[in-house]
Design a protein around this motif. Structure first.
Motif, PDB file in Angstrom:
ATOM      1  N   ALA A 187     -18.133   9.444  32.506  1.00  0.00           N
ATOM      2  CA  ALA A 187     -17.051   8.554  32.930  1.00  0.00           C
ATOM      3  C   ALA A 187     -15.894   9.342  33.532  1.00  0.00           C
ATOM      4  CB  ALA A 187     -16.570   7.723  31.741  1.00  0.00           C
ATOM      5  N   PHE A 188     -15.580  10.499  32.956  1.00  0.00           N
ATOM      6  CA  PHE A 188     -14.472  11.306  33.469  1.00  0.00           C
ATOM      7  C   PHE A 188     -14.792  11.816  34.871  1.00  0.00           C
ATOM      8  CE2 PHE A 188     -11.595  14.833  33.985  1.00  0.00           C
ATOM      9  CZ  PHE A 188     -10.444  14.420  33.322  1.00  0.00           C
ATOM     10  N   ALA A 189     -16.030  12.279  35.076  1.00  0.00           N
ATOM     11  CA  ALA A 189     -16.426  12.771  36.396  1.00  0.00           C
ATOM     12  C   ALA A 189     -16.349  11.655  37.435  1.00  0.00           C
ATOM     13  CB  ALA A 189     -17.836  13.349  36.334  1.00  0.00           C
ATOM     14  N   ILE A 190     -16.817  10.460  37.069  1.00  0.00           N
ATOM     15  CA  ILE A 190     -16.785   9.333  38.003  1.00  0.00           C
ATOM     16  C   ILE A 190     -15.349   8.922  38.312  1.00  0.00           C
ATOM     17  CG2 ILE A 190     -17.384   6.896  38.268  1.00  0.00           C
ATOM     18  CD1 ILE A 190     -19.890   7.489  36.558  1.00  0.00           C
ATOM     19  N   ALA A 191     -14.503   8.834  37.277  1.00  0.00           N
ATOM     20  CA  ALA A 191     -13.105   8.445  37.487  1.00  0.00           C
ATOM     21  C   ALA A 191     -12.368   9.485  38.334  1.00  0.00           C
ATOM     22  CB  ALA A 191     -12.411   8.264  36.140  1.00  0.00           C
ATOM     23  N   GLY A 201     -17.873  12.358  49.176  1.00  0.00           N
ATOM     24  CA  GLY A 201     -18.729  11.192  49.026  1.00  0.00           C
ATOM     25  C   GLY A 201     -19.537  11.219  47.747  1.00  0.00           C
ATOM     26  N   PHE A 202     -20.540  10.358  47.726  1.00  0.00           N
ATOM     27  CA  PHE A 202     -21.348  10.212  46.519  1.00  0.00           C
ATOM     28  C   PHE A 202     -22.325  11.370  46.330  1.00  0.00           C
ATOM     29  CE2 PHE A 202     -19.849   5.862  47.104  1.00  0.00           C
ATOM     30  CZ  PHE A 202     -19.487   5.537  45.803  1.00  0.00           C
ATOM     31  N   MET A 203     -22.566  12.136  47.390  1.00  0.00           N
ATOM     32  CA  MET A 203     -23.413  13.324  47.243  1.00  0.00           C
ATOM     33  C   MET A 203     -22.739  14.335  46.310  1.00  0.00           C
ATOM     34  SD  MET A 203     -26.302  13.110  48.823  1.00  0.00           S
ATOM     35  CE  MET A 203     -26.760  14.827  49.019  1.00  0.00           C
ATOM     36  N   SER A 204     -21.437  14.499  46.492  1.00  0.00           N
ATOM     37  CA  SER A 204     -20.683  15.417  45.630  1.00  0.00           C
ATOM     38  C   SER A 204     -20.672  14.921  44.195  1.00  0.00           C
ATOM     39  CB  SER A 204     -19.247  15.555  46.148  1.00  0.00           C
ATOM     40  OG  SER A 204     -18.456  16.321  45.268  1.00  0.00           O
ATOM     41  N   LEU A 205     -20.491  13.607  44.000  1.00  0.00           N
ATOM     42  CA  LEU A 205     -20.496  13.041  42.653  1.00  0.00           C
ATOM     43  C   LEU A 205     -21.862  13.216  42.000  1.00  0.00           C
ATOM     44  CD1 LEU A 205     -19.164  11.405  40.399  1.00  0.00           C
ATOM     45  CD2 LEU A 205     -19.855   9.322  41.614  1.00  0.00           C
ATOM     46  N   GLY A 206     -22.924  12.947  42.759  1.00  0.00           N
ATOM     47  CA  GLY A 206     -24.268  13.137  42.226  1.00  0.00           C
ATOM     48  C   GLY A 206     -24.537  14.581  41.836  1.00  0.00           C
ATOM     49  N   TYR A 207     -24.004  15.506  42.637  1.00  0.00           N
ATOM     50  CA  TYR A 207     -24.164  16.934  42.323  1.00  0.00           C
ATOM     51  C   TYR A 207     -23.487  17.269  41.002  1.00  0.00           C
ATOM     52  CZ  TYR A 207     -23.574  22.003  42.778  1.00  0.00           C
ATOM     53  OH  TYR A 207     -23.577  23.360  42.549  1.00  0.00           O
ATOM     54  N   GLN A 208     -22.264  16.773  40.807  1.00  0.00           N
ATOM     55  CA  GLN A 208     -21.522  17.069  39.585  1.00  0.00           C
ATOM     56  C   GLN A 208     -22.143  16.439  38.345  1.00  0.00           C
ATOM     57  OE1 GLN A 208     -18.970  19.164  39.185  1.00  0.00           O
ATOM     58  NE2 GLN A 208     -19.050  19.709  41.352  1.00  0.00           N
ATOM     59  N   LEU A 209     -22.826  15.303  38.512  1.00  0.00           N
ATOM     60  CA  LEU A 209     -23.404  14.606  37.365  1.00  0.00           C
ATOM     61  C   LEU A 209     -24.829  15.054  37.061  1.00  0.00           C
ATOM     62  CD1 LEU A 209     -22.186  10.935  37.955  1.00  0.00           C
ATOM     63  CD2 LEU A 209     -21.270  12.608  36.348  1.00  0.00           C
ATOM     64  N   LEU A 210     -25.637  15.233  38.111  1.00  0.00           N
ATOM     65  CA  LEU A 210     -27.062  15.486  37.905  1.00  0.00           C
ATOM     66  C   LEU A 210     -27.406  16.967  37.780  1.00  0.00           C
ATOM     67  CD1 LEU A 210     -28.616  12.843  40.330  1.00  0.00           C
ATOM     68  CD2 LEU A 210     -28.260  12.681  37.870  1.00  0.00           C
TER      69      LEU A 210
END
Length: 297
Positions: A187-191, A201-210
């Motif tokens: 949740a913190f990473a997404i927020a 973009g969402f590629m960066s978010l996916g990288y940080q989460l996955l």
């Protein structure tokens, strides 16, 4: 003698002796030793020395240099917590454990977030440029609410170890701690991505989460295979310490969250290795001083 080396040696000595005294006083007062370690850290730290106009027992430089011990200790704790998310534990509690975790996370997040929003909006009225008061209060509420969901894994694990607690309630508690920290980290990473760093973009978010999950999972599987070829308890200790420090170093190099990576390592290792309990038992023989220094720091 090199002055930097002298400062670090003195600091380490003060931390260990202070922890010993603080732990004994906490036991005498019938409270967990962790409380004594935290109080010892407050009293021997440079901030208290400056307030009380006393000479520094532990310098700011030494605190910074000894942070590596805290990083390793916290990584080991998160690996242990990740190991609680075993399929046998999740199957035992079935859907109830997810309902407990979701209910706890939502309730805590809302209560903390609403309280912080109200205090800043109507009492403190702090503004972070270039945000408005309403936006600042909302940002404060969102992030403190998410942080509030994270159950402190270090203190929980240490208290359980001190009192040698075991049984279904303890197992359920540790599983909830693991789930809560996983929810909070995601949740913190997404927020952060949606509200602060919107670039990439969402590629960066996916990288940080996955990527932390993939890296930690791959490391956990490799450690599981390697552990099958080791028989000595001393080799188990070296394997776990070496793998955790390697994962932390690689995570830092790839700009990933090392604690999430270590949790993933523990999850995969605990579910794939039949020697998980032996590995943890071997590690428990040497890791306590690291945890003590972590709490005092």
């Amino acid at each position: 003698m090199n002055n930097d080396f002298f400062q670090m040696t003195v600091a380490l000595a003060v931390l260990l002796i202070g922890a010993l005294v603080g732990g004994r006083l906490a036991t005498f007062c019938r409270i967990p030793r962790v409380t004594g370690y935290l109080l010892a850290g407050l009293l021997v730290g440079p901030s208290f020395s400056e307030i009380a106009h006393l000479p520094h027992l532990v310098s700011h430089f030494a605190l910074g240099e000894l942070r590596i011990i805290s990083d390793i200790a916290l990584a080991l704790i998160l690996m242990n917590i990740g190991g609680q998310l075993r399929t046998e534990n999740l199957r035992r509690w079935k859907h109830r454990i997810y309902l407990f975790s979701a209910g706890e996370a939502i309730t805590t997040g809302l209560l903390v977030g609403c309280a912080v929003f109200g205090v800043n909006q109507f009492v403190l009225q702090t503004i972070v440029s270039p945000l408005s008061l309403l936006q600042t209060s909302t940002f404060f509420a969102v992030f403190t609410g998410i942080i509030g969901v994270a159950t402190a894994p270090a203190a929980t694990l240490m208290v359980i170890r001190e009192y040698e607690a075991d049984g279904p309630v303890t197992n359920a508690l540790l599983t909830l701690v693991g789930l809560n920290n996983l929810i909070s980290a995601f949740a913190f990473a997404i927020a952060s991505h949606l509200l602060i760093s919107t670039d990439g973009g969402f590629m960066s978010l996916g990288y940080q989460l996955l990527m932390p999950l993939l890296l930690g999972g791959a490391a956990g599987f490799l450690v599981s295979v390697w552990a099958q070829r080791l028989e000595l308890s001393s080799e188990h200790k070296i394997l776990l310490l070496g793998s955790v420090t390697t994962v932390v170093a690689v995570s830092r190099a790839l700009e990933l969250e090392p604690l999430l990576t270590c949790m993933a390592l523990g999850m995969v290792l605990a579910n794939s290795s039949p020697r998980w309990h032996r590995l943890v038992k071997s590690l428990n023989e040497i890791d306590y001083p690291l945890y003590v220094v972590f709490f005092v720091l």
